[in-house]
Design a protein around this motif. Structure first.
Motif, PDB file in Angstrom:
ATOM      1  N   GLN A  51      23.784  -8.100  70.523  1.00 59.07           N
ATOM      2  CA  GLN A  51      24.801  -8.129  69.472  1.00 59.07           C
ATOM      3  C   GLN A  51      25.246  -9.674  69.134  1.00 59.07           C
ATOM      4  O   GLN A  51      25.305 -10.206  68.055  1.00 59.07           O
ATOM      5  N   ALA A  52      25.505 -10.339  70.333  1.00 60.53           N
ATOM      6  CA  ALA A  52      26.146 -11.591  70.153  1.00 60.53           C
ATOM      7  C   ALA A  52      24.884 -12.642  69.677  1.00 60.53           C
ATOM      8  O   ALA A  52      25.260 -13.581  68.935  1.00 60.53           O
ATOM      9  N   ILE A  53      23.789 -12.280  70.065  1.00 60.24           N
ATOM     10  CA  ILE A  53      22.455 -13.033  69.551  1.00 60.24           C
ATOM     11  C   ILE A  53      22.521 -12.997  68.109  1.00 60.24           C
ATOM     12  O   ILE A  53      22.203 -13.856  67.225  1.00 60.24           O
ATOM     13  N   THR A  54      22.526 -11.394  67.579  1.00 58.45           N
ATOM     14  CA  THR A  54      22.178 -11.126  66.458  1.00 58.45           C
ATOM     15  C   THR A  54      23.417 -12.014  65.474  1.00 58.45           C
ATOM     16  O   THR A  54      22.949 -12.356  64.527  1.00 58.45           O
ATOM     17  N   GLN A  55      24.399 -11.961  65.945  1.00 57.28           N
ATOM     18  CA  GLN A  55      25.602 -12.646  65.174  1.00 57.28           C
ATOM     19  C   GLN A  55      25.247 -14.004  65.255  1.00 57.28           C
ATOM     20  O   GLN A  55      25.471 -14.776  64.062  1.00 57.28           O
TER      21      GLN A  55
END
Length: 148
Positions: free
Chosen positions: A46-50
């Motif tokens: 999720q952090a990578i996506t953001q």
């Protein structure tokens, strides 16, 4: 408009982590460790996506190694998991290796600020996660978290 590839991949990771609801049984305590690891990986994805959405390549480069070298369950838990999937332990390990390689490739692309390549590498990372989940998740959940 439909969900983009990154969003679908994140959904798969989230569904995997959230589907591991403990229903009791002898194996439930052991399997909890992997559940927490998968939840941590989901948060990393999720952090990578953001970060990709913000074009924050340095954050992608920071997060990717956490996926590549995610914590491992205790030796006892690994032996129970690999014991259950004994005939397929090589494939199980191969999926994990492919995920690690994809995450490290993602890191390299992010370090070089190659936006399109980062997106392609992230898609490959998601595909490697998805392949493992589709192959093992339901049987794993049924055995380690179900009534059986």
């Amino acid at each position: 408009m439909g969900m983009n590839l990154a969003g679908r991949g994140l959904l798969v990771v989230w569904l995997w982590a959230s589907s591991l609801s403990v229903q009791g049984g002898e194996d439930a305590e052991v399997a909890m460790e992997l559940r927490h690891i998968m939840q941590g990986m989901g948060q990393g994805m999720q952090a990578i996506t953001q970060a990709i959405a913000r074009e924050d390549w340095s954050m992608v480069a920071v997060q990717a190694p956490f996926i590549a070298s995610h914590p491992q369950p205790s030796m006892g838990e690994r032996l129970r998991i690999l014991g259950y999937f004994a005939a397929e332990s090589g494939q199980f390990k191969q999926y994990d290796s492919e995920t690690s390689k994809a995450a490290l490739k993602l890191r390299e692309s992010a370090l070089h600020k190659r936006g399109e390549t980062v997106i392609d590498d992230f898609a490959q990372l998601q595909k490697s996660c998805l392949a493992c989940h589709q192959h093992y998740r339901q049987e794993f959940v049924d055995h380690f978290y179900g009534d059986g």
